[in-house]
Motif scaffolding. Sequence first.
Motif, PDB file in Angstrom:
ATOM      1  N   GLU A  38     -39.926  43.204   9.002  1.00 33.01           N
ATOM      2  CA  GLU A  38     -40.063  42.110   9.884  1.00 33.01           C
ATOM      3  C   GLU A  38     -41.063  40.962   9.226  1.00 33.01           C
ATOM      4  N   HIS A  39     -42.066  41.365   8.491  1.00 34.98           N
ATOM      5  CA  HIS A  39     -43.022  40.532   7.771  1.00 34.98           C
ATOM      6  C   HIS A  39     -42.187  39.739   6.600  1.00 34.98           C
ATOM      7  N   GLN A  82     -32.986  41.979  14.405  1.00 34.19           N
ATOM      8  CA  GLN A  82     -33.812  41.249  15.601  1.00 34.19           C
ATOM      9  C   GLN A  82     -35.025  42.298  15.882  1.00 34.19           C
ATOM     10  N   ASN A 131     -30.818  40.488   6.580  1.00 34.69           N
ATOM     11  CA  ASN A 131     -29.847  40.323   7.515  1.00 34.69           C
ATOM     12  C   ASN A 131     -28.250  40.820   6.973  1.00 34.69           C
ATOM     13  N   SER A 166     -39.183  39.327   6.491  1.00 33.51           N
ATOM     14  CA  SER A 166     -38.019  38.469   7.200  1.00 33.51           C
ATOM     15  C   SER A 166     -36.800  37.895   6.361  1.00 33.51           C
TER      16      SER A 166
END
Length: 300
Positions: free
Chosen positions: A225-226, A195, A231, A228
């Motif tokens: 984050e770019h 997150q 996870n 994405s």
Amino acid sequence: MVFGQVVVGPPGSGKTTYCNGMSQFLTLIGRKVAIVNLDPANDSLPYDCAVNIEDLVKLSDVMIEHSLGPNGGLVYCMDYLEKNIDWLEEKLKPLLKDHYLLFDFPGQVELFFLHSNAKNVIMRLIKKLSLRLTAVHLVDAHLCSDPGKYISALLLSLSTMLHLELPHINVLSKIDLIESYGKLAFNLDFYTDVQDLSYLQHSLDKDPHSAKYRKLTKELCEVVEHYSLVNFTTLDIQDKESVGNLVKLIDKTNGYIFAGIDASAVEFSKIAMGAPDWDYYRFAAVQEKYMKDDENSNDD
């Protein structure tokens, strides 16, 4: 069609233990498993391997003969394997009829985002032997307790994903020991879902050694984050339920779950979108089981 896993991750992340535990679990649920050890530095195996790279090349011999250190020796061994890929293909062919394959790779991270030998070996096997493989990238869960190390793990995971170009699952291994190095600053889903990383910046600013790299850290977080893409799921290799949930996810990514099914595209999509309770098992149940909340801590 043959299915399997490419098990990668930095040293100490638990790859060999994972292969041993995963092999035992898959055998219990009725699959015939063959472990392929492609780590020439792994001279103490807890499992019986169907194929062992040491039958082709030994790291100790390479280091002596070419005056190389461990890292240089591993790069040489992967290069040697690539040039002798026919040897590996011949070793694997008898296993293709009815085995599920687990490839145990070295822990030298440079092999999976700087050098192309390991990737070339994998792609050659996929093409020549029609393998359906998922990369399982293990990261030690205790890194979550250190913001700087966690960001490094994110970058390594992203680099490995982009380099290998395989269906890919990032796993926080040893989740049962996640708080052994200190209590986490956030709930587990913050780390599994990657997150808003700006919250980590506050923790890093408190450390005088990290504060001077504030701008660099901010830029690196923005890169993660770019894209994405990153996870994590979680794993306690000694817990059958934890291993079983991971196997379900792997079976979807490499297509094993669809093998032998004669169905329409709509029915396939229903299967692919199934297991709506996965997020609960991925972090909520894990947090309840392995992490102390503040109320319990205060009561103690």
